[in-house]
Scaffold this active site. Structure first.
Site, short mmCIF file in Angstrom:
data_model
loop_
_atom_site.label_atom_id
_atom_site.label_comp_id
_atom_site.label_asym_id
_atom_site.label_seq_id
_atom_site.Cartn_x
_atom_site.Cartn_y
_atom_site.Cartn_z
N CYS A 1 78.84 -24.95 -26.63
CA CYS A 1 77.91 -25.84 -27.14
C CYS A 1 77.78 -25.88 -28.58
O CYS A 1 77.91 -24.69 -29.18
CB CYS A 1 76.48 -25.49 -26.53
SG CYS A 1 76.26 -25.81 -24.82
N GLY B 1 87.23 -19.07 -25.87
CA GLY B 1 86.12 -19.68 -26.34
C GLY B 1 85.88 -18.92 -27.80
O GLY B 1 86.13 -19.56 -28.70
N ARG B 2 85.37 -17.94 -27.84
CA ARG B 2 84.80 -17.21 -29.08
C ARG B 2 86.05 -17.12 -29.93
O ARG B 2 85.83 -17.07 -31.19
CB ARG B 2 83.98 -16.17 -28.97
CG ARG B 2 82.73 -16.27 -28.19
CD ARG B 2 81.88 -15.13 -28.17
NE ARG B 2 80.85 -15.31 -27.03
CZ ARG B 2 79.94 -14.45 -26.71
NH1 ARG B 2 80.06 -13.08 -27.04
NH2 ARG B 2 78.92 -14.76 -25.76
N GLN C 1 83.33 -31.63 -19.93
CA GLN C 1 82.70 -30.62 -19.23
C GLN C 1 81.18 -31.72 -18.70
O GLN C 1 80.33 -31.88 -19.60
CB GLN C 1 82.10 -29.47 -19.75
CG GLN C 1 81.35 -28.61 -18.61
CD GLN C 1 80.87 -27.41 -19.13
OE1 GLN C 1 80.19 -27.20 -20.04
NE2 GLN C 1 81.58 -26.29 -18.50
N ARG D 1 83.73 -25.46 -12.94
CA ARG D 1 83.62 -23.98 -13.39
C ARG D 1 82.39 -23.42 -12.79
O ARG D 1 81.22 -24.03 -12.66
CB ARG D 1 83.11 -24.13 -15.04
CG ARG D 1 82.61 -22.84 -15.69
CD ARG D 1 82.44 -22.72 -17.08
NE ARG D 1 83.52 -22.37 -17.71
CZ ARG D 1 83.43 -21.74 -19.07
NH1 ARG D 1 82.30 -21.76 -19.73
NH2 ARG D 1 84.55 -21.28 -19.73
N TYR E 1 72.72 -23.26 -14.61
CA TYR E 1 72.31 -24.51 -14.57
C TYR E 1 72.18 -25.33 -13.44
O TYR E 1 72.19 -24.66 -12.37
CB TYR E 1 73.27 -25.24 -15.75
CG TYR E 1 73.23 -24.80 -17.04
CD1 TYR E 1 72.13 -24.57 -17.68
CD2 TYR E 1 74.58 -24.22 -17.61
CE1 TYR E 1 71.98 -23.90 -18.88
CE2 TYR E 1 74.33 -23.84 -18.94
CZ TYR E 1 73.26 -23.54 -19.57
OH TYR E 1 73.34 -22.99 -20.82
N PRO F 1 84.85 -24.90 -22.86
CA PRO F 1 83.52 -25.47 -23.46
C PRO F 1 82.61 -24.78 -24.00
O PRO F 1 82.25 -23.54 -23.47
CB PRO F 1 82.85 -26.00 -22.09
CG PRO F 1 83.81 -26.18 -21.20
CD PRO F 1 84.81 -25.05 -21.56
N ALA G 1 79.25 -28.77 -22.99
CA ALA G 1 78.37 -29.02 -21.72
C ALA G 1 77.91 -30.63 -22.32
O ALA G 1 76.93 -30.64 -23.12
CB ALA G 1 77.35 -28.14 -21.53
#
Length: 369
Positions: free
Chosen positions: A30, A334-335, A106, A241, A193, A28, A64
């Site tokens: 953003c 991810g990246r 997510q 997660r 979070y 995930p 998210a």
């Protein structure tokens, strides 16, 4: 055939589980791209997620996605707190499926880290960082305790009534996610979070039944898991997660994660993704695969679960090594996937997979993987 590109099945409480074509997972990430500030995904989200599905990922997770408007990290986040958002997700899920990938959502609540400016170059260059203005685009935030641990406006401590209402929000969001066609729901319990805030003594200073002891600090997470699992179909896997370690003495540590992962598994969570940190200044390690030991610890404690490692896993051989050593069952990318939406197809070819096992959209066959 490499381990990374062998199929795998994610278990569920009922039925045969969910078959994935390979063990690559789009993490995930953003996008801060909801231009109408209404939580409704649109063409950008279809293009972003659809490209990674066409690029060969076995499981594609959304960013998210907030279970309530107050739970958004920013006002440009996606949501699933109303039916209009659920309906907008459905065609995106359909396209992901059409490319041979499974679709995961997510579910998230940012807690004390909500109501912030979108983390994009434009706002940053304009000096728009930290909290959104209240009144204005922002809103008052809530968390387990009033704290300045995040360098943001202190959140209001949630009442027990607000906690109960929040748990219902998670369950209702899961119901909408099922109606939209998602195959996996992942509870976001990482990165400082709301769920993570309850877990960590760094953010949770409550003295009631939701604070203090390990049992009390994990109560909200257990209630969220139980409510989501009840709302989520028994034949679909439920994931979570974790921030496996706060990397701070007195915080949430990997021993806590291992202990709670076993409890979560008993409550019906069958897939775990291991990230870290998110509360206060970062004090942890860095470098390629720096979080893999966290995944390995959970895998050892919960051998029946599907465990993924995440964090600076960029090279195909590195990803393969994570799996062949038994540290994890899959890798979340991810990246590296932002740089190359076809990361799985490129990785499969690099690892010597036979042509029929290289996952790519047929329209791209002339790329000669």
């Amino acid at each position: 055939m490499s381990k990374l590109f062998t199929p795998v099945t994610l278990a569920a409480p009922a039925g045969p589980g969910l078959d994935l074509r390979n063990r690559t997972v789009l993490a995930p990430m953003c996008q801060y791209s909801v231009t109408n500030h209404d939580g409704v995904p649109h063409a950008w989200h279809l293009a972003h997620l659809g490209a990674r599905a066409a690029g060969g990922f076995g499981l594609v997770f959304t960013e998210a996605t907030a279970v309530t408007a107050q739970g958004r990290i920013s006002d440009a986040d996606t949501g699933i707190w109303n039916d209009a958002q659920g309906s907008a997700w459905a065609p995106i899920v359909d396209f992901i499926h059409s490319q041979g990938a499974a679709a995961g959502i997510q579910l998230a609540h940012a807690g004390a880290k909500a109501s912030t400016h979108p983390w994009l170059p434009g706002p940053i260059a304009a000096g728009e960082t930290g909290n959104l203005p209240v009144p204005g685009r922002g809103w008052e935030t809530a968390g387990p305790s009033a704290t300045d641990a995040f360098g943001l406006a202190p959140a209001t401590a949630m009442s027990t009534g607000q906690i109960a209402a929040s748990v219902r929000d998670w369950a209702e969001a899961a119901t909408r996610a099922d109606a939209a066609g998602f195959d996996v729901a992942q509870i976001h319990a990482a990165h400082g979070y709301l769920v993570h805030e309850f877990l960590s003594p760094l953010a949770n200073t409550r003295t009631d039944e939701y604070g203090g002891s390990f049992e009390n600090r994990t109560r909200y997470a257990r209630e969220v898991i139980t409510a989501v699992r009840a709302a989520w179909p028994a034949h679909k896997p439920l994931a979570i997660r974790f921030s496996g370690d706060d990397w701070v003495a007195g915080g949430w540590r990997i021993a806590d994660t291992v202990r709670f992962a076993a409890e979560a598994f008993e409550l019906g969570v069958t897939a775990f993704d291991l990230s870290s940190a998110g509360i206060g200044k970062y004090h942890g390690p860095s470098g390629p695969g720096f979080q893999v030991p966290l995944a390995a610890a959970v895998k050892q404690a919960v051998p029946g679960a599907f465990v993924t490692a995440v964090g600076m896993i960029n090279d195909p051989s590195q990803a393969e090594q994570v799996l062949v050593t038994g540290a994890a069952d899959g890798v979340s990318i991810g990246r590296a996937a932002l740089k190359n939406p076809n990361w799985p197809a490129v990785a499969a070819a690099a690892l010597g997979s036979v042509p029929d096992a290289v996952p790519f959209a047929p329209q791209y066959w002339r790329a000669h993987w």
